[in-house]
Design an enzyme around this catalytic site. Structure first.
Site, PDB file in Angstrom:
ATOM      1  N   HIS A  91      11.869  34.234  32.793  1.00  0.00           N
ATOM      2  CA  HIS A  91      10.800  33.997  33.765  1.00  0.00           C
ATOM      3  C   HIS A  91       9.462  33.725  33.079  1.00  0.00           C
ATOM      4  O   HIS A  91       8.969  34.576  32.327  1.00  0.00           O
ATOM      5  CB  HIS A  91      10.703  35.253  34.647  1.00  0.00           C
ATOM      6  CG  HIS A  91       9.709  35.156  35.745  1.00  0.00           C
ATOM      7  ND1 HIS A  91       8.691  36.078  35.898  1.00  0.00           N
ATOM      8  CD2 HIS A  91       9.576  34.279  36.771  1.00  0.00           C
ATOM      9  CE1 HIS A  91       7.994  35.777  36.979  1.00  0.00           C
ATOM     10  NE2 HIS A  91       8.502  34.685  37.525  1.00  0.00           N
ATOM     11  N   ARG A  92       8.915  32.556  33.294  1.00  0.00           N
ATOM     12  CA  ARG A  92       7.660  32.116  32.649  1.00  0.00           C
ATOM     13  C   ARG A  92       7.820  32.185  31.119  1.00  0.00           C
ATOM     14  O   ARG A  92       6.863  32.475  30.394  1.00  0.00           O
ATOM     15  CB  ARG A  92       6.466  32.962  33.092  1.00  0.00           C
ATOM     16  CG  ARG A  92       6.340  33.098  34.609  1.00  0.00           C
ATOM     17  CD  ARG A  92       5.136  33.922  35.047  1.00  0.00           C
ATOM     18  NE  ARG A  92       5.210  34.298  36.452  1.00  0.00           N
ATOM     19  CZ  ARG A  92       4.363  35.087  37.083  1.00  0.00           C
ATOM     20  NH1 ARG A  92       3.322  35.581  36.440  1.00  0.00           N
ATOM     21  NH2 ARG A  92       4.514  35.384  38.362  1.00  0.00           N
ATOM     22  N   GLU A 101      12.405  29.584  33.192  1.00  0.00           N
ATOM     23  CA  GLU A 101      11.716  29.260  34.450  1.00  0.00           C
ATOM     24  C   GLU A 101      10.262  29.074  34.091  1.00  0.00           C
ATOM     25  O   GLU A 101       9.722  29.820  33.263  1.00  0.00           O
ATOM     26  CB  GLU A 101      11.883  30.419  35.436  1.00  0.00           C
ATOM     27  CG  GLU A 101      11.337  30.143  36.840  1.00  0.00           C
ATOM     28  CD  GLU A 101       9.893  30.537  37.064  1.00  0.00           C
ATOM     29  OE1 GLU A 101       9.375  30.303  38.164  1.00  0.00           O
ATOM     30  OE2 GLU A 101       9.241  31.088  36.135  1.00  0.00           O
ATOM     31  N   ASP A 115       6.196  27.336  35.677  1.00  0.00           N
ATOM     32  CA  ASP A 115       5.431  26.909  36.856  1.00  0.00           C
ATOM     33  C   ASP A 115       4.565  25.706  36.506  1.00  0.00           C
ATOM     34  O   ASP A 115       3.936  25.685  35.442  1.00  0.00           O
ATOM     35  CB  ASP A 115       4.537  28.061  37.302  1.00  0.00           C
ATOM     36  CG  ASP A 115       5.325  29.339  37.505  1.00  0.00           C
ATOM     37  OD1 ASP A 115       6.119  29.401  38.447  1.00  0.00           O
ATOM     38  OD2 ASP A 115       5.157  30.278  36.685  1.00  0.00           O
ATOM     39  N   HIS A 130       0.962  29.481  35.923  1.00  0.00           N
ATOM     40  CA  HIS A 130       1.401  30.065  37.197  1.00  0.00           C
ATOM     41  C   HIS A 130       0.349  30.000  38.300  1.00  0.00           C
ATOM     42  O   HIS A 130       0.622  29.589  39.422  1.00  0.00           O
ATOM     43  CB  HIS A 130       1.809  31.523  36.983  1.00  0.00           C
ATOM     44  CG  HIS A 130       2.221  32.209  38.241  1.00  0.00           C
ATOM     45  ND1 HIS A 130       1.333  32.855  39.082  1.00  0.00           N
ATOM     46  CD2 HIS A 130       3.439  32.321  38.836  1.00  0.00           C
ATOM     47  CE1 HIS A 130       1.993  33.336  40.119  1.00  0.00           C
ATOM     48  NE2 HIS A 130       3.268  33.034  39.999  1.00  0.00           N
ATOM     49  N   GLU A 186       9.399  25.146  38.492  1.00  0.00           N
ATOM     50  CA  GLU A 186       8.877  25.523  39.809  1.00  0.00           C
ATOM     51  C   GLU A 186       7.609  24.742  40.108  1.00  0.00           C
ATOM     52  O   GLU A 186       6.610  24.859  39.395  1.00  0.00           O
ATOM     53  CB  GLU A 186       8.592  27.030  39.874  1.00  0.00           C
ATOM     54  CG  GLU A 186       8.071  27.402  41.253  1.00  0.00           C
ATOM     55  CD  GLU A 186       7.674  28.853  41.419  1.00  0.00           C
ATOM     56  OE1 GLU A 186       7.983  29.689  40.550  1.00  0.00           O
ATOM     57  OE2 GLU A 186       7.025  29.140  42.453  1.00  0.00           O
ATOM     58  N   LYS A 222       4.361  24.413  41.782  1.00  0.00           N
ATOM     59  CA  LYS A 222       3.422  25.379  42.377  1.00  0.00           C
ATOM     60  C   LYS A 222       2.468  24.617  43.295  1.00  0.00           C
ATOM     61  O   LYS A 222       1.287  24.478  43.007  1.00  0.00           O
ATOM     62  CB  LYS A 222       2.644  26.073  41.259  1.00  0.00           C
ATOM     63  CG  LYS A 222       3.365  27.278  40.705  1.00  0.00           C
ATOM     64  CD  LYS A 222       3.310  28.451  41.666  1.00  0.00           C
ATOM     65  CE  LYS A 222       4.052  29.659  41.127  1.00  0.00           C
ATOM     66  NZ  LYS A 222       4.749  30.440  42.126  1.00  0.00           N
ATOM     67  N   ASP A 277      11.898  38.653  33.178  1.00  0.00           N
ATOM     68  CA  ASP A 277      10.853  38.646  32.138  1.00  0.00           C
ATOM     69  C   ASP A 277      11.410  39.098  30.790  1.00  0.00           C
ATOM     70  O   ASP A 277      10.728  38.975  29.772  1.00  0.00           O
ATOM     71  CB  ASP A 277       9.724  39.623  32.518  1.00  0.00           C
ATOM     72  CG  ASP A 277       8.911  39.180  33.722  1.00  0.00           C
ATOM     73  OD1 ASP A 277       8.809  37.964  33.956  1.00  0.00           O
ATOM     74  OD2 ASP A 277       8.368  40.059  34.434  1.00  0.00           O
TER      75      ASP A 277
END
Ligand code: G3P
Ligand code: MG
Length: 247
Positions: free
Chosen positions: A10-11, A37, A39, A52, A112, A114, A232
């Site tokens: 995640h990120r 993943e 953003d 993000h 993703e 945003k 994470d």
């Protein structure tokens, strides 16, 4: 469900590095994540960048909206010191920078969009053109909380995988997802209930809950054969998965 769970960082490896930086993505690769993943937002001059929040306030040494910065202005910002002085050289990556790096590895990419707060008209085509240019379509999943945007992605290119992001306990969300051309479900962890996991499995639709950070949740979802988790802590998740394989 006899499925090997794919681990998405995640990120990037956001538990150990400043989120959405190349350092966080490289760390995810090194610890054995299957995918990342990240953003994407658009600058004033229409450059897709990986960050993000809609503003730079939380994760850089400046203030203001991404939509009001040109990329040349944005690239000078320090995107790592907020996390640790060790990362003071980190910058906000462009999508091009990330895709270029991804061309040299085989990670899955969960991009993703945003565009829920700021709509960024035209963003879908800009992003899809770059993914095509880098020939990364086959390992990219586009997700968004803005489902109108996912419909636009599907309209432009019906062959790229799209995933609905959602926070609520939707009933049989696979029906809704299918109705907008999406083929996977990225749900908030608390709504990844057994009925949803089993129903999606029977429908052949991948579920990848976020953000799965606690050991017991990682363990339960991997043991239950959930197709993917977004975490994470990709290193920890890989170790838990390897332990289960040995059991
Ligand atoms: O894509 C999963 C997750 O990243 C969605 O929430 O706020 O962390 O982007 P957020
Ligand atoms: Mg995200």
């Amino acid at each position: 469900m006899n499925v090997k769970t794919q681990i998405f960082a995640h990120r990037g490896s956001a538990g150990t590095h400043p989120e959405n930086t190349m350092e966080a993505f490289e760390a995810a690769l090194q610890v054995g994540a299957d995918g990342i993943e990240f953003d994407v937002q658009l600058t004033k001059d229409q450059i897709p960048v990986v960050i993000h929040d809609e503003t730079v306030d939380r994760t850089t040494n400046s203030e203001g909206w991404i939509k009001d910065f040109t990329y040349d202005e944005l690239k000078t910002l320090d995107a790592g010191s907020w996390y640790s002085s060790e990362f003071k050289q980190s910058t906000i990556p462009t999508l091009v920078e990330l895709l270029d790096w991804a061309s040299d590895n085989s990670l899955l990419l969960n991009l993703e969009l945003k565009n829920g707060v700021v709509r960024y008209p035209g963003m879908e085509k800009i992003v899809l053109d770059l993914i095509s240019k880098y020939k990364l379509k086959d390992r990219t999943i586009i997700s968004s909380f803005n489902h109108y945007s996912l419909v636009e992605v599907h309209r432009i290119d019906p062959t790229i995988e799209t995933a609905i992001l959602f926070m609520e306990g939707l009933y049989e969300p696979w029906n809704y997802a299918e109705s907008i051309g999406a083929s996977s479900l990225h749900c908030f962890l608390p709504v990844a209930v057994p009925e949803l996991l089993v129903g999606a499995y029977e429908k052949g639709m991948a579920v990848r809950p976020f953000t799965v950070n606690e050991d017991k949740h990682i363990y339960t979802l991997i043991k239950g054969g959930c197709p993917g988790i977004i975490t994470d802590w990709p290193e920890k998740a890989s170790i838990i998965r390897d332990t289960l394989v040995i059991e």
